[in-house]
Design a protein around this motif. Sequence first.
Motif, PDB file in Angstrom:
ATOM      1  N   GLU A  80       0.807  -1.218   0.000  1.00  7.46           N
ATOM      2  CA  GLU A  80       0.000   0.000   0.000  1.00  7.46           C
ATOM      3  C   GLU A  80       0.843   1.273   0.000  1.00  7.46           C
ATOM      4  O   GLU A  80       0.286   2.375   0.102  1.00  7.46           O
ATOM      5  N   TYR A  99      -6.061   4.893   0.278  1.00  7.89           N
ATOM      6  CA  TYR A  99      -6.441   3.532   0.673  1.00  7.89           C
ATOM      7  C   TYR A  99      -7.865   3.168   0.263  1.00  7.89           C
ATOM      8  O   TYR A  99      -8.430   2.197   0.773  1.00  7.89           O
ATOM      9  N   SER A 101      -9.116  -0.548  -0.205  1.00 10.42           N
ATOM     10  CA  SER A 101      -8.182  -1.513   0.374  1.00 10.42           C
ATOM     11  C   SER A 101      -8.914  -2.467   1.309  1.00 10.42           C
ATOM     12  O   SER A 101      -9.708  -2.039   2.154  1.00 10.42           O
TER      13      SER A 101
END
Length: 314
Positions: free
Chosen positions: A96, A235, A238
């Motif tokens: 990430e 994010y 995610s």
Amino acid sequence: MTCNVFIDGGVGTTGLEIGERLAGRPELALITLPDDKRKDADARRAALNDADIVILCLPDDAAREAVALIDNDRTKVIDASTAHRVADGWAYGFAELEPGQRGTLEQARFVANPGCWPTGFLALVRPLVLAGLIPADWPVTVSGASGYSGGGKAMIADYEGESGPPSAFLGYGLGLAHKHAPEMLRYSGLVHPPLFAPAVANCYRGMIVEVPLQLRAMPGAPSLADVHAALSAAYAGSPIVSVAPLAQSSARANIMIEQVGATDRLDLFLFGNEATGQALAVATLDNLGKGAAGAAVQNLNIMAGLPETAGLRL
């Protein structure tokens, strides 16, 4: 097609946690050595070279030695030690970290698992540097506390021995030259090391990482909403990293080191005071989960072309 996996150092704290996450997965075959062969160089060499993917859960020097025992051009390596985190030729195993990092890991043969502290720090800081909210030369500070299992068997023995825990809250790294600092600097995009003040808490696992932000002093005086938007965008979608809504964070009176429990999640929060122009970015994770074993399994999945969250505790 079955992927053959060898955990070198599988009886240590991180190795055992990785083994638990890999157990019972039919797409994987675990190569194991009997106890009397675990330190036998020939047996280890054979296991290392028979594996499709090796996960090293060893001290730094032993990890370097293990890599040297691999004499083929096929076996892939995930190193959970500090040895290769800023080494040339090694990809950084934080999928990430930034756009394109996951693709880098898909193609990599050698991957260095991030440290637990850098995972929380980079999750908070890297998106803000990429968005231009934190200048590369900004004086960034980071602090927090980790469970004592992050110190491995020696620290676990200290805290769980007959004499009892040495402290409820133990600050360390006071020389400001912590072993995690180089990777924090290299992968954050900063040009100066952050001032890093870690501590150990009297709990087995869990971690809180805090990065204070003086918004009023930062270029453009970004608002809480600006910072939150950058984190949320980084994010979005995610399955592992979440960013709490600002309203949810502002409604909290506290946050616990056990926030994510024994999982492989990474939960981010942004607290702040608009009147004072101050903010506190907080990452909560399990130092043995996303901070160690969970990250290694996530990297294995990516490198093997398997579902990224297979075997993870989410």
